[in-house]
Structure formats: C-alpha cells, structure tokens
Scaffold this motif. Structure first.
Motif, short mmCIF file in Angstrom:
data_model
loop_
_atom_site.label_atom_id
_atom_site.label_comp_id
_atom_site.label_asym_id
_atom_site.label_seq_id
_atom_site.Cartn_x
_atom_site.Cartn_y
_atom_site.Cartn_z
N GLN A 98 60.39 43.57 36.36
CA GLN A 98 60.52 42.85 37.41
C GLN A 98 58.93 42.22 37.88
O GLN A 98 58.99 41.20 38.73
CB GLN A 98 61.42 43.34 38.30
CG GLN A 98 62.86 43.26 38.01
CD GLN A 98 63.59 43.86 39.19
OE1 GLN A 98 63.24 44.67 40.00
NE2 GLN A 98 65.03 43.78 38.81
N LYS A 99 58.02 43.13 37.77
CA LYS A 99 56.65 42.71 38.35
C LYS A 99 55.77 41.80 37.32
O LYS A 99 55.46 40.93 37.74
CB LYS A 99 55.58 44.07 38.44
CG LYS A 99 56.29 44.75 39.52
CD LYS A 99 55.56 46.11 39.71
CE LYS A 99 56.21 47.20 39.91
NZ LYS A 99 55.40 48.64 39.90
N ARG A 100 55.90 42.13 36.10
CA ARG A 100 55.26 41.39 35.04
C ARG A 100 55.82 40.41 34.25
O ARG A 100 55.36 39.67 33.19
CB ARG A 100 54.44 42.45 34.25
CG ARG A 100 53.53 43.39 35.08
CD ARG A 100 52.56 44.12 34.26
NE ARG A 100 53.18 44.80 33.38
CZ ARG A 100 53.37 46.12 33.02
NH1 ARG A 100 53.06 46.86 34.15
NH2 ARG A 100 53.85 46.83 31.99
N GLU A 145 58.25 46.32 28.80
CA GLU A 145 56.86 46.81 28.74
C GLU A 145 55.74 46.12 28.41
O GLU A 145 55.17 46.60 27.38
CB GLU A 145 56.93 48.49 28.32
CG GLU A 145 58.15 49.12 29.13
CD GLU A 145 57.78 49.57 30.78
OE1 GLU A 145 56.36 49.57 30.96
OE2 GLU A 145 58.58 49.56 31.46
N LEU A 146 55.67 45.04 29.03
CA LEU A 146 54.46 44.33 28.22
C LEU A 146 53.16 44.89 28.59
O LEU A 146 52.86 45.35 29.82
CB LEU A 146 54.32 42.75 28.79
CG LEU A 146 55.53 42.04 28.23
CD1 LEU A 146 55.54 40.79 29.00
CD2 LEU A 146 55.72 41.97 26.89
N PRO A 147 52.11 44.93 27.55
CA PRO A 147 50.67 45.65 27.98
C PRO A 147 49.98 44.45 29.21
O PRO A 147 50.33 43.68 29.43
CB PRO A 147 49.99 45.41 26.83
CG PRO A 147 50.50 44.48 25.99
CD PRO A 147 52.17 44.18 26.26
N LEU A 148 48.84 45.36 29.87
CA LEU A 148 48.06 44.59 30.83
C LEU A 148 46.70 44.40 30.52
O LEU A 148 46.34 44.77 29.57
CB LEU A 148 48.00 45.75 31.85
CG LEU A 148 49.36 46.09 32.53
CD1 LEU A 148 48.88 47.20 33.78
CD2 LEU A 148 49.78 44.76 33.50
N TYR A 186 46.97 42.83 26.80
CA TYR A 186 48.02 41.72 26.69
C TYR A 186 47.34 40.48 26.00
O TYR A 186 47.92 39.94 25.35
CB TYR A 186 48.16 41.16 28.13
CG TYR A 186 49.18 40.07 28.21
CD1 TYR A 186 50.62 40.23 27.96
CD2 TYR A 186 48.74 38.68 28.52
CE1 TYR A 186 51.67 39.37 27.92
CE2 TYR A 186 49.80 37.66 28.42
CZ TYR A 186 51.23 38.00 28.33
OH TYR A 186 52.22 37.05 28.02
N SER A 187 46.01 40.23 26.26
CA SER A 187 45.14 39.03 25.44
C SER A 187 45.41 39.68 23.77
O SER A 187 45.71 38.31 23.07
CB SER A 187 43.89 38.91 25.95
OG SER A 187 43.64 38.73 27.11
N GLN A 188 45.24 40.77 23.38
CA GLN A 188 45.40 41.03 22.02
C GLN A 188 46.64 40.89 21.48
O GLN A 188 46.98 40.55 20.39
CB GLN A 188 44.75 42.49 22.05
CG GLN A 188 43.18 42.77 22.16
CD GLN A 188 42.72 44.05 22.31
OE1 GLN A 188 43.81 44.93 22.05
NE2 GLN A 188 41.45 44.19 22.39
#
Length: 80
Positions: free
Chosen positions: A28-30, A64-67, A71-73
C-alpha cells in the motif's frame, strides 16, 4: 492539492483520518508488481517418447518490491 506538499503534511493528513502510514503494508505504501516469470518444466514428448525441458510462464504478483538502487536493478532486468 497534494502536489508540492511535504511528507510530514501528507502523513498528518492520513493520521487525521485514522491512518498511520507506518502501519500500512508495504504494497500500500510502494505499490505492487505484476509480471511474467519464466521457469522450466520437464515433460514427455509424445512423438519421440523422450523427456524434454520446456520453458513456461507464470504470472507473478510481487507485493514486496525492492527499494532505491535495488529497484533500479530489478526494473533493468526486465529491459534486457
């Protein structure tokens, strides 16, 4: 209304409506990602009778997406 507002203002706005941003789940945040994931599956070729490996696709829902740099990778992996 929200454009140009600080993070503190947005958090206070949520809190005034009974929502604590820190307690929300990460999706919900990202946000979340939905993408095709490949995997290999073995099966029997009915013509030759031999076991062969085939590439299959599975729809992946990632909550659960990376930060940051990770995330760019992660995104760069889809653009290859």
């Amino acid at each position: 209304m929200m454009k140009g507002q600080t993070v503190a203002f947005k958090n206070e706005l949520l809190f005034s409506n009974g929502i604590n941003f820190k307690n929300l789940p990460s999706w919900q945040k990202r946000g979340m990602g939905v993408y095709w994931e490949t995997y290999e599956k073995q099966g029997l070729n009915p013509i030759t009778g031999k076991v062969e490996t085939a590439e299959r696709y599975n729809l992946k829902v990632d909550e659960e997406l990376p930060l940051r740099e990770e995330y760019s990778q992660f995104i760069a992996g889809f653009l290859k």
